[in-house]
Design a protein around this motif. Structure first.
Motif, mmCIF file in Angstrom:
data_model
loop_
_atom_site.group_PDB
_atom_site.id
_atom_site.type_symbol
_atom_site.label_atom_id
_atom_site.label_comp_id
_atom_site.label_asym_id
_atom_site.label_seq_id
_atom_site.Cartn_x
_atom_site.Cartn_y
_atom_site.Cartn_z
ATOM 1 N N CYS A 35 0.863 -1.011 0.088
ATOM 2 C CA CYS A 35 0.553 -0.053 0.197
ATOM 3 C C CYS A 35 0.712 1.195 0.085
ATOM 4 O O CYS A 35 1.368 1.390 0.436
ATOM 5 N N ASN A 36 0.783 2.229 -0.714
ATOM 6 C CA ASN A 36 1.471 3.515 -1.118
ATOM 7 C C ASN A 36 0.071 4.495 -1.227
ATOM 8 O O ASN A 36 0.618 5.255 -2.030
ATOM 9 N N ARG A 37 -0.984 4.159 -0.575
ATOM 10 C CA ARG A 37 -1.900 5.457 -1.145
ATOM 11 C C ARG A 37 -2.003 7.114 -1.254
ATOM 12 O O ARG A 37 -1.018 7.192 0.716
ATOM 13 N N PRO A 38 -2.409 7.870 -1.631
ATOM 14 C CA PRO A 38 -1.773 8.829 -1.370
ATOM 15 C C PRO A 38 -2.864 9.598 -0.172
ATOM 16 O O PRO A 38 -2.600 10.901 0.429
ATOM 17 N N THR A 39 -3.674 8.884 0.164
ATOM 18 C CA THR A 39 -5.168 8.742 0.763
ATOM 19 C C THR A 39 -5.416 8.306 2.240
ATOM 20 O O THR A 39 -4.745 6.670 1.740
ATOM 21 N N LEU A 40 -6.441 9.157 2.827
ATOM 22 C CA LEU A 40 -6.263 7.682 3.669
ATOM 23 C C LEU A 40 -7.727 6.885 2.799
ATOM 24 O O LEU A 40 -8.251 7.567 2.525
ATOM 25 N N TRP A 41 -7.797 5.818 3.792
ATOM 26 C CA TRP A 41 -9.198 4.382 3.202
ATOM 27 C C TRP A 41 -10.537 5.409 3.245
ATOM 28 O O TRP A 41 -11.288 4.930 2.936
ATOM 29 N N ASN A 42 -10.623 6.531 3.881
ATOM 30 C CA ASN A 42 -11.864 7.541 4.751
ATOM 31 C C ASN A 42 -11.882 8.350 3.540
ATOM 32 O O ASN A 42 -12.259 9.626 3.262
ATOM 33 N N GLY A 43 -10.648 9.099 2.412
ATOM 34 C CA GLY A 43 -10.156 9.177 2.032
ATOM 35 C C GLY A 43 -9.299 10.960 2.469
ATOM 36 O O GLY A 43 -8.917 11.847 1.733
ATOM 37 N N ARG A 44 -9.422 11.206 2.969
ATOM 38 C CA ARG A 44 -8.072 12.194 4.487
ATOM 39 C C ARG A 44 -6.733 12.284 3.780
ATOM 40 O O ARG A 44 -6.199 11.087 3.381
ATOM 41 N N PRO A 45 -6.258 13.300 3.687
ATOM 42 C CA PRO A 45 -4.854 12.954 2.674
ATOM 43 C C PRO A 45 -4.098 12.164 3.693
ATOM 44 O O PRO A 45 -3.688 12.445 4.824
#
Length: 103
Positions: A35-45
């Motif tokens: 995982c290297n998403r630019p946002t948290l699971w809830n859409g926050r940065p």
């Protein structure tokens, strides 16, 4: 700081769900290290990012991966790295972050 023992997985085996140190979402244990998403699971940065096998804040400060786990980190050699990879606070790791996915 002493950390309360908690269960890290929802089940056993490769389908076990764990909290990701980057997005704070629940994922199968086999997928968390990618995982290297630019946002948290809830859409926050997201507060942090993965660089190879390490994690760092978006400003480039290294973060202790062990600190993110329920067992924490027993090393006193790098207290400045003992911050939550989800929010940046020093009083807990990703597993205990109030921003972590609970459902």
């Amino acid at each position: 700081m002493e950390r309360a023992p908690q269960v890290f997985r929802d089940g056993a085996g490769s389908s076990a769900q764990v909290i990701c140190a980057i997005c704070l979402g629940k994922h199968p244990i086999s997928e968390v290290s990618a995982c290297n998403r630019p946002t948290l699971w809830n859409g926050r940065p997201a507060f942090s990012m993965r660089i190879g096998r390490r994690i760092q804040s978006n400003e480039g400060a290294p973060i202790c991966i062990s600190w993110q786990r329920p067992s924490g980190c027993s090393s006193g050699d790098h207290p400045e790295r003992h911050i939550c990879s989800g929010c940046g606070r020093a009083d807990h790791g990703a597993f205990e972050c109030t921003l972590a996915q609970t459902e």
